[in-house]
Design an enzyme around this catalytic site. Sequence first.
Site, PDB file in Angstrom:
ATOM      1  N   ASN A  13       0.596  -0.857   0.077  1.00 49.43           N
ATOM      2  CA  ASN A  13      -0.334   0.020   0.024  1.00 49.43           C
ATOM      3  C   ASN A  13       0.891   1.058  -0.541  1.00 49.43           C
ATOM      4  O   ASN A  13       1.399   1.606   0.928  1.00 49.43           O
ATOM      5  CB  ASN A  13      -0.978  -0.206   1.158  1.00 49.43           C
ATOM      6  CG  ASN A  13      -1.780   1.136   1.799  1.00 49.43           C
ATOM      7  OD1 ASN A  13      -1.734   2.180   0.833  1.00 49.43           O
ATOM      8  ND2 ASN A  13      -1.958   1.560   2.664  1.00 49.43           N
ATOM      9  N   LYS A  15       0.399   4.405  -0.456  1.00 46.42           N
ATOM     10  CA  LYS A  15      -0.164   5.986   0.080  1.00 46.42           C
ATOM     11  C   LYS A  15      -0.177   6.455  -0.862  1.00 46.42           C
ATOM     12  O   LYS A  15      -0.476   6.117  -2.080  1.00 46.42           O
ATOM     13  CB  LYS A  15       0.660   5.366   1.919  1.00 46.42           C
ATOM     14  CG  LYS A  15      -0.313   4.017   2.724  1.00 46.42           C
ATOM     15  CD  LYS A  15       0.004   4.440   3.639  1.00 46.42           C
ATOM     16  CE  LYS A  15      -0.483   3.368   4.394  1.00 46.42           C
ATOM     17  NZ  LYS A  15      -0.379   3.442   5.957  1.00 46.42           N
ATOM     18  N   HIS A  98      -9.715   1.479   4.643  1.00 43.75           N
ATOM     19  CA  HIS A  98      -8.301   1.200   4.758  1.00 43.75           C
ATOM     20  C   HIS A  98      -8.972   2.541   5.982  1.00 43.75           C
ATOM     21  O   HIS A  98      -9.505   3.214   5.853  1.00 43.75           O
ATOM     22  CB  HIS A  98      -7.393   1.939   4.043  1.00 43.75           C
ATOM     23  CG  HIS A  98      -5.887   1.540   4.886  1.00 43.75           C
ATOM     24  ND1 HIS A  98      -5.844   3.241   5.669  1.00 43.75           N
ATOM     25  CD2 HIS A  98      -5.032   0.985   4.540  1.00 43.75           C
ATOM     26  CE1 HIS A  98      -4.115   2.794   5.901  1.00 43.75           C
ATOM     27  NE2 HIS A  98      -3.867   1.800   5.712  1.00 43.75           N
ATOM     28  N   GLU A 100      -6.609   5.011   7.014  1.00 39.20           N
ATOM     29  CA  GLU A 100      -6.661   6.195   7.400  1.00 39.20           C
ATOM     30  C   GLU A 100      -7.670   7.041   6.441  1.00 39.20           C
ATOM     31  O   GLU A 100      -7.864   8.108   6.756  1.00 39.20           O
ATOM     32  CB  GLU A 100      -5.587   6.201   6.239  1.00 39.20           C
ATOM     33  CG  GLU A 100      -3.914   6.053   6.899  1.00 39.20           C
ATOM     34  CD  GLU A 100      -2.918   5.498   6.278  1.00 39.20           C
ATOM     35  OE1 GLU A 100      -2.610   5.539   5.472  1.00 39.20           O
ATOM     36  OE2 GLU A 100      -2.464   5.113   6.885  1.00 39.20           O
ATOM     37  N   GLU A 170      -5.967  -5.138  10.262  1.00 39.19           N
ATOM     38  CA  GLU A 170      -4.827  -3.695  10.570  1.00 39.19           C
ATOM     39  C   GLU A 170      -5.486  -3.341  11.738  1.00 39.19           C
ATOM     40  O   GLU A 170      -5.780  -1.970  11.769  1.00 39.19           O
ATOM     41  CB  GLU A 170      -5.003  -2.903   9.195  1.00 39.19           C
ATOM     42  CG  GLU A 170      -4.733  -3.791   8.265  1.00 39.19           C
ATOM     43  CD  GLU A 170      -3.885  -2.381   6.852  1.00 39.19           C
ATOM     44  OE1 GLU A 170      -2.595  -2.935   6.812  1.00 39.19           O
ATOM     45  OE2 GLU A 170      -4.098  -1.647   6.756  1.00 39.19           O
ATOM     46  N   GLY A 176       1.982   2.415  10.374  1.00 36.90           N
ATOM     47  CA  GLY A 176       2.472   3.145  10.560  1.00 36.90           C
ATOM     48  C   GLY A 176       3.514   3.648  12.099  1.00 36.90           C
ATOM     49  O   GLY A 176       4.806   4.755  11.681  1.00 36.90           O
ATOM     50  N   SER A 216       3.157  -2.735  10.591  1.00 40.03           N
ATOM     51  CA  SER A 216       4.512  -2.506  10.971  1.00 40.03           C
ATOM     52  C   SER A 216       4.665  -3.158  10.355  1.00 40.03           C
ATOM     53  O   SER A 216       5.420  -4.476  11.488  1.00 40.03           O
ATOM     54  CB  SER A 216       5.082  -2.246  11.713  1.00 40.03           C
ATOM     55  OG  SER A 216       3.968  -0.662  12.333  1.00 40.03           O
TER      56      SER A 216
END
Length: 255
Positions: A13, A15, A98, A100, A170, A176, A216
């Site tokens: 991904n 991003k 996701h 985010e 996730e 991250g 991560s």
Amino acid sequence: MNKALRKAVIAGNWKMNKTRPEAKALIGELAPLVKGAGCDVVICVPYTNLETALEATRGTDIKVGAENCHWAPSGAFTGEISAEMLAELGVEYVIVGHSERRQYFGETDETVNKRTRAALDAGLKVILCVGELLHQREAGITEEVVGLQTKIALAGMTKEDLKNIIIAYEPVWAIGTGKTATAAQANEVNHYIRTVVQKLYDKAAADAMTIQYGGSMNAANADELTAQPDVDGGLIGGASLKAADFAAIVKAAGR
Ligand code: PGA
């Protein structure tokens, strides 16, 4: 639950990273490293890199995905991209839900469900993200949160639809942050998601479902994570931006 019944998939991904020349260079470096991989390899890239990625991955073992799509086929949705537009380009995968998108762009379980439906209808494969926030884990409600996200996202999906859905667990606190879930934590929640799928559908559908871990994951911890019985590969953010690291993760998952 038998791991041999399903495919491991390692998906990058990217991003909001990489210009077109950078994308081309990264794929050029990555392709020989993942040739003949023992698992499926996908890179999900920004919209502006899709054509470049499709071109650069032609004839390689790497498949291309987008990072989001809208639920309507077309219309007055300024700034959005439809699933049909992606399919027409030749894109095979799309990430939906996701954290985010949920955190910064108002994504809800209901819109995740709508986007998933639209993506499947357009012939795309969906990487459907679920995961709890840190305070939810600390409150001991991880299973409730992840179970609800999974159930709402899958509402209206048939058993046939499931064949084109990958779930990515996730934990938001691990994304991250360099703070990976332990292999046992990842496996525990992945297993729980599989039981949710089994209750909604049946054992065969649950056994066949690819359920990734993300958060991560890197070259150093991929071996242990992907060896877990209910972890079928991963969704990789930061480490997908470095060819050698991503290739090491692919190698670990392909064993
Ligand atoms: P990370 O991101 O690997 O950088 O933690 C994972 C993701 O957001 O999919």
